[in-house]
Design a protein around this motif. Structure first.
Motif, PDB file in Angstrom:
ATOM      1  N   ALA A   1       0.844  -1.080   0.112  1.00  0.00           N
ATOM      2  CA  ALA A   1       0.116   0.110   0.091  1.00  0.00           C
ATOM      3  C   ALA A   1       0.929   1.418   0.143  1.00  0.00           C
ATOM      4  N   LEU A   2       2.016   1.273   0.712  1.00  0.00           N
ATOM      5  CA  LEU A   2       2.874   2.277   0.965  1.00  0.00           C
ATOM      6  C   LEU A   2       3.485   2.645  -0.726  1.00  0.00           C
TER       7      LEU A   2
ATOM      8  N   ALA B   1      -1.441  -8.916   0.757  1.00  0.00           N
ATOM      9  CA  ALA B   1      -1.310  -8.302  -0.557  1.00  0.00           C
ATOM     10  C   ALA B   1      -2.545  -7.638  -1.253  1.00  0.00           C
ATOM     11  N   TRP B   2      -3.298  -8.676  -1.192  1.00  0.00           N
ATOM     12  CA  TRP B   2      -4.959  -8.272  -1.743  1.00  0.00           C
ATOM     13  C   TRP B   2      -5.318  -7.020  -0.815  1.00  0.00           C
ATOM     14  N   ILE B   3      -5.245  -7.038   0.441  1.00  0.00           N
ATOM     15  CA  ILE B   3      -5.781  -5.826   1.223  1.00  0.00           C
ATOM     16  C   ILE B   3      -5.296  -4.656   0.976  1.00  0.00           C
ATOM     17  N   GLY B   4      -3.786  -4.723   0.602  1.00  0.00           N
ATOM     18  CA  GLY B   4      -2.916  -3.410   0.583  1.00  0.00           C
ATOM     19  C   GLY B   4      -3.042  -2.977  -1.042  1.00  0.00           C
ATOM     20  N   ALA B   5      -3.358  -3.993  -1.848  1.00  0.00           N
ATOM     21  CA  ALA B   5      -3.556  -3.476  -3.163  1.00  0.00           C
ATOM     22  C   ALA B   5      -5.124  -2.901  -3.631  1.00  0.00           C
TER      23      ALA B   5
ATOM     24  N   ALA C   1      -1.526   2.771   3.582  1.00  0.00           N
ATOM     25  CA  ALA C   1      -0.780   1.808   4.654  1.00  0.00           C
ATOM     26  C   ALA C   1      -1.589   2.116   6.038  1.00  0.00           C
ATOM     27  N   GLU C   2      -2.065   3.207   6.466  1.00  0.00           N
ATOM     28  CA  GLU C   2      -2.421   3.445   7.882  1.00  0.00           C
ATOM     29  C   GLU C   2      -3.833   2.667   7.909  1.00  0.00           C
ATOM     30  N   THR C   3      -4.689   2.723   6.481  1.00  0.00           N
ATOM     31  CA  THR C   3      -5.741   1.987   6.945  1.00  0.00           C
ATOM     32  C   THR C   3      -5.649   0.368   6.682  1.00  0.00           C
TER      33      THR C   3
ATOM     34  N   LEU D   1      -4.791  -0.707  10.289  1.00  0.00           N
ATOM     35  CA  LEU D   1      -5.904  -0.666  11.135  1.00  0.00           C
ATOM     36  C   LEU D   1      -6.943  -1.774  10.907  1.00  0.00           C
ATOM     37  N   LEU D   2      -6.961  -2.014   9.406  1.00  0.00           N
ATOM     38  CA  LEU D   2      -8.152  -3.010   9.341  1.00  0.00           C
ATOM     39  C   LEU D   2      -7.488  -4.483   9.569  1.00  0.00           C
ATOM     40  N   SER D   3      -6.145  -4.675   9.469  1.00  0.00           N
ATOM     41  CA  SER D   3      -5.557  -5.999  10.043  1.00  0.00           C
ATOM     42  C   SER D   3      -5.797  -6.307  11.361  1.00  0.00           C
TER      43      SER D   3
END
Length: 250
Positions: free
Chosen positions: A80-81, A156-160, A165-167, A170-172
């Protein structure tokens, strides 16, 4: 072969960055050691007495699973970053496999997880943990690291998908902690509420924890190992496809 070469190049780039930012490795290792010390010295006496088990033998394989699952979430935040800062735009302009951007990161994070697993096992050995054999110890670590690789694709799916990065971090916390606590990583499932127990016994953290314990104890592993492989392959295939789709989105 080009995709493999590109993936290894990206993995090398991420490992170099880890060497320059060692706190990325330290966080996942410290988290694993923290859980090991907390549950063994604070709750270990009560749990061992109630469950009738040698708690360090029970706890360490579960903590290894928690260590790699936590470490795998760095895949999501790192991707995400890169997506939010424009680094990926540079990769897209190069004559390279675009899937390598994600695949290379999952490989690098898996290698970082492997180092974390070795360090947590070393601490567990000092605390009294013993595997039945060297082959059993290797099997225990291998199946745990395999689950970490699969969860890297989830990250990777969540980040893409989120690209913040912050979201992602938090979601994790929201989906990962219930999954960790409603499992057999720290306590046997026998004393859980019926509905929680049914969930805990079929979810991947519990299944891989039980497989790792069987390897460490020198017990038969065929059934648990097949279930673990099914989860690892299933998570990798499904979330690898989802991560690829999300990454290709403009």
């Amino acid at each position: 072969m080009t995709a493999v070469t590109d993936s290894l190049t990206i993995a090398r780039r991420d490992l170099i960055r880890t060497a320059r930012l060692p706190e990325q490795l330290a966080f996942s290792v410290i988290m694993g050691i923290f859980f090991l010390l907390l549950f063994y010295y604070v709750f270990g006496g009560v749990i061992a007495a109630g469950a009738g088990v040698d708690y360090i033998q029970f706890l360490l394989p579960g903590v290894l699973v928690i260590t790699v699952v936590n470490g795998a979430q760095q895949t999501g935040t790192g991707l995400a970053l890169d997506l939010s800062t424009g680094v990926v735009d540079r990769f897209r302009s190069l004559p390279m496999s675009q899937l390598a951007v994600i695949a290379g990161r999952t490989v690098a994070d898996t290698l970082r997880n492997a180092v974390g697993v070795l360090l947590v096992v070393a601490v567990g050995y000092v605390m009294g943990f013993r595997a039945d054999s060297i082959a059993g110890a290797v099997g225990m670590m291998a199946v745990v690291i395999g689950l970490g690789y699969a969860f890297s694709w989830v990250g990777a799916w969540i980040g893409a998908s989120l690209r913040n990065a912050e979201t992602v971090g938090l979601l994790s916390m929201f989906w990962l902690f219930p999954l960790m606590l409603a499992s057999s990583a720290f306590v046997p499932t026998a004393g859980m509420n019926e509905f929680v127990r049914l969930f805990a016994e079929v979810q991947p953290i519990s299944i891989v924890s039980e497989t790792a314990r069987a390897f460490a104890a020198g017990e038969p592993t065929q059934g648990p190992l097949l279930a673990s492989i099914a989860w690892i392959v299933g998570l990798t295939v499904v979330f690898g496809w989802l991560a690829g789709r999300a990454y290709r989105r403009p």
